[in-house]
Design a protein around this motif. Structure first.
Motif, mmCIF file in Angstrom:
data_model
loop_
_atom_site.group_PDB
_atom_site.id
_atom_site.type_symbol
_atom_site.label_atom_id
_atom_site.label_comp_id
_atom_site.label_asym_id
_atom_site.label_seq_id
_atom_site.Cartn_x
_atom_site.Cartn_y
_atom_site.Cartn_z
ATOM 1 N N VAL A 26 -19.279 9.442 11.937
ATOM 2 C CA VAL A 26 -20.654 8.883 12.391
ATOM 3 C C VAL A 26 -21.719 9.451 11.304
ATOM 4 O O VAL A 26 -22.587 8.741 10.723
ATOM 5 C CB VAL A 26 -21.118 9.498 13.597
ATOM 6 C CG1 VAL A 26 -22.480 9.107 13.989
ATOM 7 C CG2 VAL A 26 -20.002 8.655 14.752
ATOM 8 N N LEU A 27 -21.536 10.790 11.005
ATOM 9 C CA LEU A 27 -22.466 11.263 10.190
ATOM 10 C C LEU A 27 -22.287 10.788 8.802
ATOM 11 O O LEU A 27 -23.254 10.582 8.150
ATOM 12 C CB LEU A 27 -22.113 12.695 9.794
ATOM 13 C CG LEU A 27 -22.185 13.697 11.333
ATOM 14 C CD1 LEU A 27 -21.894 15.081 10.973
ATOM 15 C CD2 LEU A 27 -23.875 13.713 11.626
ATOM 16 N N LEU A 28 -21.154 10.349 8.294
ATOM 17 C CA LEU A 28 -20.755 9.695 7.105
ATOM 18 C C LEU A 28 -21.700 8.355 6.956
ATOM 19 O O LEU A 28 -22.166 8.298 6.145
ATOM 20 C CB LEU A 28 -19.432 9.605 6.920
ATOM 21 C CG LEU A 28 -18.984 9.013 5.386
ATOM 22 C CD1 LEU A 28 -19.423 9.740 4.188
ATOM 23 C CD2 LEU A 28 -17.352 8.764 5.370
ATOM 24 N N SER A 29 -21.723 7.646 8.131
ATOM 25 C CA SER A 29 -22.041 6.392 7.990
ATOM 26 C C SER A 29 -23.718 6.578 8.100
ATOM 27 O O SER A 29 -24.340 5.687 7.304
ATOM 28 C CB SER A 29 -22.023 5.689 9.301
ATOM 29 O OG SER A 29 -20.390 5.393 9.575
ATOM 30 N N PHE A 30 -24.184 7.515 8.871
ATOM 31 C CA PHE A 30 -25.807 7.835 8.697
ATOM 32 C C PHE A 30 -25.952 8.047 7.383
ATOM 33 O O PHE A 30 -27.008 7.739 6.692
ATOM 34 C CB PHE A 30 -26.183 8.923 9.688
ATOM 35 C CG PHE A 30 -26.180 8.467 11.006
ATOM 36 C CD1 PHE A 30 -27.201 7.707 11.196
ATOM 37 C CD2 PHE A 30 -25.551 8.798 11.925
ATOM 38 C CE1 PHE A 30 -27.531 7.159 12.445
ATOM 39 C CE2 PHE A 30 -25.779 8.300 13.327
ATOM 40 C CZ PHE A 30 -26.743 7.701 13.604
ATOM 41 N N CYS A 31 -25.089 9.064 6.458
ATOM 42 C CA CYS A 31 -25.438 9.266 5.094
ATOM 43 C C CYS A 31 -25.721 8.079 4.271
ATOM 44 O O CYS A 31 -26.358 8.097 3.192
ATOM 45 C CB CYS A 31 -24.447 10.373 4.621
ATOM 46 S SG CYS A 31 -24.443 11.924 5.262
ATOM 47 N N LEU A 32 -24.248 7.397 4.528
ATOM 48 C CA LEU A 32 -24.380 6.045 3.589
ATOM 49 C C LEU A 32 -25.548 4.958 3.801
ATOM 50 O O LEU A 32 -26.119 4.546 2.794
ATOM 51 C CB LEU A 32 -23.018 5.117 3.893
ATOM 52 C CG LEU A 32 -21.650 5.815 3.398
ATOM 53 C CD1 LEU A 32 -20.575 5.288 3.969
ATOM 54 C CD2 LEU A 32 -21.648 6.136 1.939
ATOM 55 N N MET A 33 -26.051 5.062 5.020
ATOM 56 C CA MET A 33 -27.245 4.199 5.135
ATOM 57 C C MET A 33 -28.523 4.916 4.628
ATOM 58 O O MET A 33 -29.333 4.158 3.706
ATOM 59 C CB MET A 33 -27.422 4.126 6.767
ATOM 60 C CG MET A 33 -26.579 3.290 7.409
ATOM 61 S SD MET A 33 -26.753 3.229 9.151
ATOM 62 C CE MET A 33 -28.470 2.333 9.063
ATOM 63 N N ALA A 34 -28.466 6.229 4.683
ATOM 64 C CA ALA A 34 -29.634 6.970 3.992
ATOM 65 C C ALA A 34 -29.535 6.882 2.458
ATOM 66 O O ALA A 34 -30.800 6.443 1.836
ATOM 67 C CB ALA A 34 -29.550 8.252 4.476
ATOM 68 N N CYS A 35 -28.370 6.915 2.087
ATOM 69 C CA CYS A 35 -28.296 6.644 0.921
ATOM 70 C C CYS A 35 -28.560 5.206 0.131
ATOM 71 O O CYS A 35 -29.100 5.082 -1.031
ATOM 72 C CB CYS A 35 -26.818 7.127 -0.039
ATOM 73 S SG CYS A 35 -26.564 7.299 -1.523
ATOM 74 N N GLY A 36 -28.099 4.146 0.844
ATOM 75 C CA GLY A 36 -28.609 2.938 0.595
ATOM 76 C C GLY A 36 -29.953 2.750 0.382
ATOM 77 O O GLY A 36 -30.615 2.119 -0.384
#
Length: 221
Positions: A26-36
């Motif tokens: 879940v945290l990784l998903s949030f990080c990817l979204m934030a990175c995008g």
């Protein structure tokens, strides 16, 4: 009993591991979204930076207004001259009425009229006496003057009639005044007289040189 505890411990570890993995994902998903999102923002910033900035327009500096230190000059205001109306004559100052100079005969006549008014109307005997010439005053003192009917008439009521003037010479005039003595009750005529004067110009003044009262008739005639 101990085996069961070990089994429960393993199960708890697995649950913890699964929870940790799930949380990590879940945290990784949030990080990817934030990175995008961050990548898009960075691209926008880069695009903006790569475009040449517009050449600044130099605005003309306003010319500073220096307040005038000179004293204000007061200009006099002149009222416009009235324009004359065509066909209308400009107003002029009124012409003074010339004083008409009386003739010697008119002055002599006025002297006798003044004398008879002083005696008959006003009873101002002293003023009437002052109209006599110095020679006549010397021969007729004032105390005798006020008692003499020739000068001050008889007591009673009188009506002044027509005046007759004739010139004897360049300095002397004869003046006659018609008098009627009347009743003070109903103005019925009692007697008629001719009051005769002689007026003379002496030293530029007109004075009375003689006075006489002459009866000319009565109502009974």
């Amino acid at each position: 009993m101990q085996r069961a505890s070990v089994l429960q411990l393993k199960i708890a570890r697995k649950l913890c591991y699964s929870f940790a993995v799930t949380l990590t994902l879940v945290l990784l998903s949030f990080c990817l979204m934030a990175c995008g999102l961050a990548s898009e923002c960075g691209a926008t910033v880069l695009n903006s930076a790569s475009q040449p900035s517009p050449r600044p327009t130099t605005a003309s500096s306003p010319t500073p207004t220096v307040p005038s230190t000179a004293a204000a000059t007061t200009t006099p205001i002149f009222m416009p001259s009235p324009t004359p109306t065509p066909g209308v004559a400009p107003s002029q100052a009124p012409t003074p009425t010339p004083i008409l100079e009386l003739t010697d005969q008119q002055v002599a006549t006025n002297t006798i009229q003044h004398y008879e008014n002083l005696v008959v109307v006003d009873g101002a005997y002293r003023k009437a006496y002052n109209l006599l010439s110095p020679d006549l005053q010397a021969s007729e003192p004032y105390d005798d003057f006020i008692k003499n009917a020739n000068y001050t008439l008889k007591k009673g009521c009188w009506i002044i009639g027509t005046m007759h003037v004739s010139q004897r010479n360049s300095l002397t005039w004869d003046v006659g005044v018609e008098l009627t003595q009347v009743s003070c009750v109903d103005t019925t005529p009692i007697a008629y007289y001719d009051w005769r004067f002689q007026v003379q110009k002496q030293n530029g003044l007109f004075v009375i040189t003689s006075v006489g009262l002459y009866p000319t008739g009565s109502q009974n005639q």
